[in-house]
Design a protein around this motif. Structure first.
Motif, PDB file in Angstrom:
ATOM      1  N   UNK A 143      24.785  59.170 -70.753  1.00 56.98           N
ATOM      2  CA  UNK A 143      24.810  57.501 -71.133  1.00 56.98           C
ATOM      3  C   UNK A 143      23.386  57.324 -72.800  1.00 56.98           C
ATOM      4  N   UNK A 144      22.456  58.094 -72.027  1.00 56.41           N
ATOM      5  CA  UNK A 144      20.886  57.476 -72.864  1.00 56.41           C
ATOM      6  C   UNK A 144      21.540  58.407 -73.952  1.00 56.41           C
ATOM      7  N   UNK A 145      21.544  59.702 -74.279  1.00 53.20           N
ATOM      8  CA  UNK A 145      22.278  60.036 -75.034  1.00 53.20           C
ATOM      9  C   UNK A 145      23.009  59.234 -76.454  1.00 53.20           C
ATOM     10  N   UNK A 146      23.993  58.920 -76.341  1.00 51.71           N
ATOM     11  CA  UNK A 146      24.889  58.277 -76.553  1.00 51.71           C
ATOM     12  C   UNK A 146      24.198  56.717 -77.163  1.00 51.71           C
ATOM     13  N   UNK A 147      23.789  56.261 -76.310  1.00 50.41           N
ATOM     14  CA  UNK A 147      23.126  55.021 -76.601  1.00 50.41           C
ATOM     15  C   UNK A 147      21.889  55.631 -77.829  1.00 50.41           C
ATOM     16  N   UNK A 148      21.663  56.667 -77.741  1.00 54.61           N
ATOM     17  CA  UNK A 148      20.720  56.496 -78.861  1.00 54.61           C
ATOM     18  C   UNK A 148      21.167  57.434 -80.404  1.00 54.61           C
ATOM     19  N   UNK A 149      22.395  57.300 -79.644  1.00 55.36           N
ATOM     20  CA  UNK A 149      23.025  58.080 -81.376  1.00 55.36           C
ATOM     21  C   UNK A 149      23.269  56.186 -81.727  1.00 55.36           C
ATOM     22  N   UNK A 150      24.075  55.274 -80.959  1.00 57.51           N
ATOM     23  CA  UNK A 150      24.091  54.241 -81.026  1.00 57.51           C
ATOM     24  C   UNK A 150      23.581  53.082 -82.180  1.00 57.51           C
ATOM     25  N   UNK A 151      22.074  53.600 -81.654  1.00 57.78           N
ATOM     26  CA  UNK A 151      21.012  53.141 -82.462  1.00 57.78           C
ATOM     27  C   UNK A 151      20.512  53.917 -83.027  1.00 57.78           C
ATOM     28  N   UNK A 152      20.528  54.561 -83.029  1.00 58.32           N
ATOM     29  CA  UNK A 152      20.332  55.087 -85.266  1.00 58.32           C
ATOM     30  C   UNK A 152      21.634  55.713 -86.326  1.00 58.32           C
ATOM     31  N   UNK A 153      22.550  54.686 -85.696  1.00 60.31           N
ATOM     32  CA  UNK A 153      23.391  54.381 -86.433  1.00 60.31           C
ATOM     33  C   UNK A 153      24.949  55.047 -86.897  1.00 60.31           C
ATOM     34  N   UNK A 154      25.047  55.654 -85.747  1.00 53.53           N
ATOM     35  CA  UNK A 154      26.617  56.536 -85.476  1.00 53.53           C
ATOM     36  C   UNK A 154      27.317  55.377 -84.749  1.00 53.53           C
ATOM     37  N   UNK A 155      28.631  55.488 -85.766  1.00 61.27           N
ATOM     38  CA  UNK A 155      29.755  55.025 -85.038  1.00 61.27           C
ATOM     39  C   UNK A 155      30.302  55.168 -83.715  1.00 61.27           C
ATOM     40  N   UNK A 156      30.670  54.275 -82.822  1.00 61.33           N
ATOM     41  CA  UNK A 156      31.629  54.008 -81.794  1.00 61.33           C
ATOM     42  C   UNK A 156      33.165  54.523 -81.995  1.00 61.33           C
ATOM     43  N   UNK A 157      33.256  55.430 -81.898  1.00 54.26           N
ATOM     44  CA  UNK A 157      35.077  56.119 -81.835  1.00 54.26           C
ATOM     45  C   UNK A 157      35.751  55.489 -80.315  1.00 54.26           C
ATOM     46  N   UNK A 158      35.226  55.925 -79.577  1.00 56.40           N
ATOM     47  CA  UNK A 158      35.624  55.494 -78.120  1.00 56.40           C
ATOM     48  C   UNK A 158      34.188  55.069 -77.215  1.00 56.40           C
ATOM     49  N   UNK A 159      33.862  53.633 -76.818  1.00 55.13           N
ATOM     50  CA  UNK A 159      33.647  53.448 -76.168  1.00 55.13           C
ATOM     51  C   UNK A 159      33.209  54.299 -74.773  1.00 55.13           C
ATOM     52  N   UNK A 160      31.526  54.264 -74.208  1.00 55.70           N
ATOM     53  CA  UNK A 160      31.374  55.158 -73.413  1.00 55.70           C
ATOM     54  C   UNK A 160      31.898  54.324 -72.379  1.00 55.70           C
ATOM     55  N   UNK A 161      32.413  54.982 -71.117  1.00 55.82           N
ATOM     56  CA  UNK A 161      33.686  55.165 -70.246  1.00 55.82           C
ATOM     57  C   UNK A 161      33.240  55.869 -68.841  1.00 55.82           C
ATOM     58  N   UNK A 162      33.931  56.020 -67.837  1.00 60.58           N
ATOM     59  CA  UNK A 162      33.898  56.299 -66.544  1.00 60.58           C
ATOM     60  C   UNK A 162      36.154  57.042 -66.630  1.00 60.58           C
ATOM     61  N   UNK A 163      36.033  57.974 -66.467  1.00 64.16           N
ATOM     62  CA  UNK A 163      37.658  57.800 -66.922  1.00 64.16           C
ATOM     63  C   UNK A 163      37.998  59.018 -65.212  1.00 64.16           C
ATOM     64  N   UNK A 164      39.185  59.476 -65.524  1.00 61.06           N
ATOM     65  CA  UNK A 164      39.465  60.281 -64.292  1.00 61.06           C
ATOM     66  C   UNK A 164      39.406  61.878 -65.166  1.00 61.06           C
ATOM     67  N   UNK A 165      38.701  61.990 -66.208  1.00 61.97           N
ATOM     68  CA  UNK A 165      38.056  63.647 -66.747  1.00 61.97           C
ATOM     69  C   UNK A 165      36.832  63.642 -66.364  1.00 61.97           C
ATOM     70  N   UNK A 166      36.490  62.506 -66.030  1.00 63.35           N
ATOM     71  CA  UNK A 166      34.866  62.868 -66.203  1.00 63.35           C
ATOM     72  C   UNK A 166      34.350  61.172 -65.443  1.00 63.35           C
ATOM     73  N   UNK A 167      32.866  61.113 -65.078  1.00 63.67           N
ATOM     74  CA  UNK A 167      32.244  60.325 -64.647  1.00 63.67           C
ATOM     75  C   UNK A 167      31.336  59.825 -66.127  1.00 63.67           C
ATOM     76  N   UNK A 168      31.444  60.137 -67.367  1.00 58.79           N
ATOM     77  CA  UNK A 168      31.149  59.777 -68.004  1.00 58.79           C
ATOM     78  C   UNK A 168      31.049  60.144 -69.432  1.00 58.79           C
ATOM     79  N   UNK A 169      31.993  59.812 -70.973  1.00 55.25           N
ATOM     80  CA  UNK A 169      32.300  60.511 -71.917  1.00 55.25           C
ATOM     81  C   UNK A 169      31.982  59.059 -73.176  1.00 55.25           C
ATOM     82  N   UNK A 170      31.365  59.623 -74.625  1.00 54.53           N
ATOM     83  CA  UNK A 170      32.010  58.957 -75.490  1.00 54.53           C
ATOM     84  C   UNK A 170      31.929  59.524 -76.250  1.00 54.53           C
ATOM     85  N   UNK A 171      32.549  58.926 -77.397  1.00 58.93           N
ATOM     86  CA  UNK A 171      33.056  59.657 -78.752  1.00 58.93           C
ATOM     87  C   UNK A 171      32.749  59.131 -80.055  1.00 58.93           C
TER      88      UNK A 171
END
Length: 142
Positions: A97-125
């Motif tokens: 989540x920390x890397x996801x947040x830093x990437x967004x802060x630095x101008x990255x586009x969210x392709x999939x919101x950070x989520x807790x899902x059946x395949x992992x407790x933390x994922x973002x694209x």
């Protein structure tokens, strides 16, 4: 912080054919394979049984690196030609989540919101400002 880096091949047509091709051509070894049918019951709602053999996620060993290979089962914004991205696998949800947040802060586009899902407790694209897409993934069991 310790993490793994893997190319991620997201296939829009038939990841199973790609998997078998890579095994045959490069002598790659499938070290992990999860199909849609392996999902928990609630994660299969709305999916027809003829799609149950599609690959949700697989890991192939290519020499001294691993790649991740999957069918696009989530309708992500993928087209052939830009379907190879980088997967960073972290040990904890907090690191991911920390890397996801830093990437967004630095101008990255969210392709999939950070989520807790059946395949992992933390994922973002995300797609960075240079057009490179990153799957930010937390190791299973973390």
């Amino acid at each position: 912080m310790e993490f793994e880096v893997s190319p991620y091949f997201l296939i829009t047509t038939d990841a199973e054919k790609a998997r078998l091709f890579y095994e045959e051509v490069f002598k790659a070894t499938t070290v992990y394979l999860q199909r849609v049918k392996d999902r928990p019951k609630q994660a299969k709602i709305g999916i027809s049984e003829d799609e149950y053999n599609r690959i949700d996620q697989s890991v192939l060993q290519f020499g001294d690196i691993k790649i991740m290979l999957a069918d696009d089962t989530e309708g992500l914004p993928i087209t052939e030609g830009n379907n190879i991205s980088i997967c960073l696998t972290f040990n904890t949800v907090e690191e991911t989540k920390a890397v996801y947040d830093r990437m967004i802060e630095k101008g990255s586009s969210i392709l999939k919101e950070f989520t807790d899902d059946f395949y992992t407790k933390g994922y973002g694209y995300v797609k960075d400002p240079f057009g490179v897409c990153f799957h930010l993934f937390t190791k299973r069991g973390a």
